[in-house]
Design an enzyme around this catalytic site. Sequence first.
Site, short mmCIF file in Angstrom:
data_model
loop_
_atom_site.label_atom_id
_atom_site.label_comp_id
_atom_site.label_asym_id
_atom_site.label_seq_id
_atom_site.Cartn_x
_atom_site.Cartn_y
_atom_site.Cartn_z
N ASP A 314 1.18 -1.54 -0.14
CA ASP A 314 -0.03 -0.31 0.24
C ASP A 314 0.95 1.20 -0.06
O ASP A 314 0.58 2.15 0.38
CB ASP A 314 -0.75 -0.08 1.45
N PHE A 332 -3.44 10.63 5.10
CA PHE A 332 -2.93 8.83 5.66
C PHE A 332 -2.57 8.24 4.41
O PHE A 332 -1.97 8.72 3.20
CB PHE A 332 -4.49 7.90 5.46
N GLY A 333 -1.17 7.44 4.94
CA GLY A 333 -0.40 6.15 3.73
C GLY A 333 0.82 6.83 4.83
O GLY A 333 1.52 7.03 5.02
#
Lengths: 438, 344
Positions: A314, A332-333
């Site tokens: 991801d 996010f991330g």
Amino acid sequence: MTTQMRPLAFINARVIDPAGGTDVRGGVLIADGVISAAGADVTAGNLGADVRAIDCKGDIVTSGLIDLRVFVGEPGGEHRETIASASAAAAAGGVTTIVTSPDAQPVVDDPAVVDFLKRRARDNAHVRVLPSAALTKGLRGQEIAEIGLLQEAGAVAFTDADRAVRNSQVMLRALSYARDYDALIMHQAQDADLVGQGVMNAGERASRLGLGGIHAAAEAIGLDRDMRLLKMVDGRYHASIVSSSLSLDVIARAKADGLKVTCATTINHLTLNENDIGDYRTFLKLMPPLRHEDERMALVRALADGLIDVVISDHNPQDVETKRVPFSEAAFGAIGLETMLAAGLRLVHSGEVSLVRLLNALSTRPADLLRLPQGRVQKGAPADVICFDMDEPFVLDPTQLRSRSKNTPFDGARLQGRVKMSCVAGQIIFGSDAFDAS
Amino acid sequence: MAISPRGERILPDERLPLGGIRAYMPALMSQSQSHIAFPHRHLLGIEGLKAQDITALLDAADEAVSLSRQVEKKRSILRGRTQINLFFEASTRTQASFELAGKRLGADVMNMAVANSSVKKGETLIDTAATLNAMRPDIIIVRHHCSGAVDLLSRKVSCSVVNAGDGAHEHPTQALLDALTIRRTKGRIQGLTIAICGDVAHSRVARSNILLLTALGARVRVVAPSTLLPSGIDRMGVEVHRTMRDGLRDADIVMMLRLQLERMSGAFVPSLREYAHFYGLDEDKLSYAKPDALVMHPGPINRGVEIDSAVADGPRSLINEQVEMGVAVRMAVLEALSHHLRKE
């Protein structure tokens, strides 16, 4: 290009075929971009005179990793990542095929954008780059994207990236329409209302930090809906990320029901938990959020027994402007291409997951989902192979990472396992100096 | 194959159950009384009709074709009768076709354009029916956007009712005219492979055609993306195909359905260009069908979407024949119902 190359052999290796589950001393012989022999019989003694032999000194040789969700920054996010930088990071991490995420600008929902990505990849990437396209136009969850034309243009899967399709009628029609083209849908299921403004796992940690929580049920409810819709249309569905035991229950039931469903989790959810957020570390702000340690352990067990099919990075590069802000305002991330294998090996070193199973989830299963011939170290398979030392320890220095963004959750972490060489279609695209001396 | 007195092709197996040659003496028959064996008071759908009822209508329509090709087209079967065309949905060819059919049989025809009617002022369908009924019409032709509306109306009036299309339910005269067109060009219906392609889910034409063609022994296929197929279609006696290549293979007749453009952008299919690419009938896709396959479309066509102009206007297109058959079939239907009109 590869057809004019000398045959190449990796010898004195521990050869693991994650498809067949074999793990033997021997080597891999490569000619014309494909594996022409693999196993105990490939030794220094029985190679032809024209073969370029590389001594792996006991390191592991296996099929290259395949990552089903990578944000490559193109088009429109080149300050975060480019196809060239993502390719370099992937090669260094032993990832030989990446599936690009469609949440670009413009969104990958038009055949022309798929074509653009393929051309950019041809000119700038050494790893294989396969575009996934939007499931709904503009990722808005309202109108089905042109699945047939996008597939003809080269899109390998259809997904709204980290966005869930909220409208069940749209989702039903998308599943139904995609089934006609035998297209793979990858969906990150979520009940968007239940997620609300949450930023981390709901529970004690979130309460102590004063942050909005996201219940594991939000994901399970979304998945449960999707399974009921899927049962009506009999299509192919891949749950992009499952993050909790509630979701695993839904997947287990659907699989037992005979639905064509698979699922993945991220390397982060397998190796980190909500406590790692510590004092508001935004690099660990992920969607779905990192969960409680019990949930992480449930995911690891599900990976070990095969309920979780695939592990993804991801890979989601974020620049400092979106991460050096208060936790609740941060994006996010996390990036992960370069660290996925080493982080995954933590589970092997701890004895929780077998090496073959880990490699199977990182290589064979994603290849199968995409119907690629990769993901196996067998005669006739494309020569996308990697070599790594599973024991070499190191401390992760983010400045050494090849990605344009440095938002790694393993900043300063001790890891074990180094990629020594990556090879795509028989061409070495990443390797230490030791490998170049033959 | 036999030849009728008018020089038209006849297939024996289609004719015999009806008493043979009787049906083929059209212009010699009485000007004022119908000879069609049709036991129903209304024509609300193909459902409920027996194969022999359908064949009786087609045979009578064959006669009507002959009549319509004469200079003197007028008959007096419906003289003195009142026919009301009540169209709650816009229509050009169906309404014109019913109007012409009624006039050729001698009826007084009134078109009720709903835009001008009290329906727009909030009158319910049943009130409208009662109002019209009080005007003592003999036949009402109804088109309505709601499935089942024509049936409802038929229960509230004392005259005959013909369904000219109700929602996504039935459009029986379209199916009859399609069958007549097929029978006159292919000589038969039994045993033919007929592919119905496109928006089956929302199509009353498809439903009526499926019922009629299967009743007469054709092998019927539907071809569409899953989003345009109604659920349970596989249990309606048809083969279901999702690609034109599979669905058109060895077909004798390719029947295209009209695509409602408002359904085209993302809701049921992603876009016009994607639909045209995979489901639009062009010469290339038509080549999957039999070399002598013929193409039909209920009209009006969306050129370049569900059908390419080259095919629509080409030698294998029956689209204009369908329009001619439409008038004849509607004459046959009106004539068949005239048995049951009140006599005093």
